[in-house]
Design a protein around this motif. Structure first.
Motif, short mmCIF file in Angstrom:
data_model
loop_
_atom_site.label_atom_id
_atom_site.label_comp_id
_atom_site.label_asym_id
_atom_site.label_seq_id
_atom_site.Cartn_x
_atom_site.Cartn_y
_atom_site.Cartn_z
N UNK A 141 -21.48 -6.74 21.30
CA UNK A 141 -20.82 -5.97 20.25
C UNK A 141 -19.86 -4.94 20.85
N UNK A 142 -20.30 -4.25 21.88
CA UNK A 142 -19.46 -3.25 22.52
C UNK A 142 -18.21 -3.89 23.11
N UNK A 143 -18.39 -4.99 23.80
CA UNK A 143 -17.23 -5.67 24.40
C UNK A 143 -16.30 -6.24 23.35
N UNK A 144 -16.86 -6.70 22.22
CA UNK A 144 -16.01 -7.19 21.13
C UNK A 144 -15.14 -6.06 20.59
N UNK A 145 -15.71 -4.88 20.48
CA UNK A 145 -14.93 -3.73 20.01
C UNK A 145 -13.80 -3.40 20.98
N UNK A 146 -14.13 -3.35 22.27
CA UNK A 146 -13.12 -3.03 23.29
C UNK A 146 -11.99 -4.04 23.25
N UNK A 196 -25.80 -10.40 12.77
CA UNK A 196 -26.03 -8.99 12.48
C UNK A 196 -25.06 -8.09 13.18
N UNK A 197 -25.47 -7.54 14.33
CA UNK A 197 -24.73 -6.45 14.95
C UNK A 197 -23.34 -6.85 15.43
N UNK A 198 -23.21 -7.93 16.19
CA UNK A 198 -21.90 -8.26 16.74
C UNK A 198 -20.90 -8.61 15.65
N UNK A 199 -21.34 -9.37 14.67
CA UNK A 199 -20.43 -9.76 13.59
C UNK A 199 -19.95 -8.53 12.83
N UNK A 200 -20.84 -7.59 12.55
CA UNK A 200 -20.44 -6.40 11.82
C UNK A 200 -19.50 -5.54 12.65
N UNK A 201 -19.81 -5.36 13.94
CA UNK A 201 -18.94 -4.58 14.81
C UNK A 201 -17.56 -5.22 14.89
N UNK A 202 -17.51 -6.55 15.02
CA UNK A 202 -16.23 -7.24 15.07
C UNK A 202 -15.42 -6.98 13.80
N UNK A 203 -16.08 -7.10 12.65
CA UNK A 203 -15.37 -6.93 11.39
C UNK A 203 -14.90 -5.49 11.23
N UNK A 204 -15.77 -4.54 11.55
CA UNK A 204 -15.36 -3.14 11.48
C UNK A 204 -14.24 -2.85 12.47
N UNK A 205 -14.29 -3.49 13.64
CA UNK A 205 -13.27 -3.27 14.66
C UNK A 205 -11.89 -3.75 14.18
N UNK A 206 -11.85 -4.87 13.46
CA UNK A 206 -10.58 -5.33 12.91
C UNK A 206 -10.04 -4.33 11.89
N UNK A 210 -12.31 2.83 6.51
CA UNK A 210 -12.32 1.86 7.60
C UNK A 210 -13.06 0.59 7.23
N UNK A 211 -14.29 0.72 6.79
CA UNK A 211 -15.14 -0.47 6.64
C UNK A 211 -15.38 -0.86 5.19
N UNK A 212 -14.44 -0.53 4.32
CA UNK A 212 -14.59 -0.88 2.91
C UNK A 212 -14.80 -2.39 2.76
N UNK A 213 -14.14 -3.18 3.62
CA UNK A 213 -14.27 -4.63 3.52
C UNK A 213 -15.31 -5.20 4.47
N UNK A 214 -15.93 -4.36 5.28
CA UNK A 214 -16.98 -4.85 6.16
C UNK A 214 -18.26 -5.03 5.36
N UNK A 215 -18.93 -6.16 5.57
CA UNK A 215 -20.09 -6.44 4.74
C UNK A 215 -21.30 -5.65 5.22
N UNK A 216 -22.28 -5.50 4.35
CA UNK A 216 -23.53 -4.84 4.69
C UNK A 216 -24.67 -5.83 4.49
N UNK A 217 -25.48 -6.01 5.52
CA UNK A 217 -26.59 -6.98 5.41
C UNK A 217 -27.76 -6.33 4.69
#
Length: 212
Positions: free
Chosen positions: A28-33, A174-184, A205-212
């Motif tokens: 998740x961290x690397x996806x954000x970077x 879960x975590x990586x998918x959400x971080x990726x979406x928030x990162x976009x 920022x994350x209005x369109x990011x989903x919540x599990x």
């Protein structure tokens, strides 16, 4: 047209409870970077400050210019959760740099605060509300598991629309998918701000990011 630089802070939980996610915190961290590097205009000098925490808080030595930030090769896990100290030290450290840019601060955690020594909840709420738009030019994004992210984030002064839950047992779902979406979403927000500084006062920022 002059461009406004947007800086980034990523605060990642590395407490023992994150171990149930396997390699996902690192992924998740690397996806954000990577997402932020791909979306960064080479004509700006955006900086990324990476902080990892358990009961201790450490600033990653690569913190600095975003385009030269290399992916992490390890993400050691263990210990308890000094969430307040992580936020407090990250914010006050940025203040000490002398940079005066809009900032997006992303916080990833799966635990409830239980170990901070230097900051308390009231101090963190004040730090956040003093800097968060529309008073200031900061955006805080709170991504959390094993708690109500909306309640926890709002209690610290963050906007509800910039908070999201993830389910740690879902792995990449879960975590990586959400971080990726928030990162976009962060990348799109940075693009708007860098073209027109007034955009730093509006939008979530994350209005369109989903919540599990």
């Amino acid at each position: 047209m002059s461009r406004t630089t947007t800086d980034l802070i990523y605060i990642g939980d590395r407490s023992g409870s994150m171990g149930s996610m396997g390699c996902e915190p690192l992924s998740a961290c690397n996806a954000f970077i990577q997402t932020q590097k791909e979306g960064s205009d080479p004509d700006t000098d955006s900086h990324l400050y990476l902080w990892l925490f358990d009961q201790t808080v450490k600033k990653h030595p690569s913190s600095g210019l975003l385009q030269t930030f290399e992916p992490l090769t390890e993400y050691p896990l263990g210990g308890t959760t000094a969430l307040y100290d992580a936020i407090g030290h990250a914010v006050t450290d940025y203040d000490s740099t002398g940079r005066n840019n809009p900032v997006v601060c992303v916080i990833l955690t799966d635990g409830v605060e239980n170990a901070s020594q230097d900051f308390n909840a009231v101090q963190i709420r004040n730090l956040i509300t003093d800097r968060q738009a529309p008073q200031g030019e900061w955006k805080f994004v709170f991504l959390a598991a094993n708690q109500d992210a909306f309640l926890s984030g709002e209690s610290l002064g963050m906007k509800r629309d910039n908070c999201a839950n993830f389910r740690s047992e879902l792995g990449r779902e879960g975590v990586t998918r959400l971080v990726e979406q928030a990162s976009y979403e962060v990348r799109k927000y940075r693009s708007c701000v860098e073209m027109d500084r007034t955009h730093s006062q509006t939008g979530d920022i994350v209005t369109r990011a989903y919540s599990q």
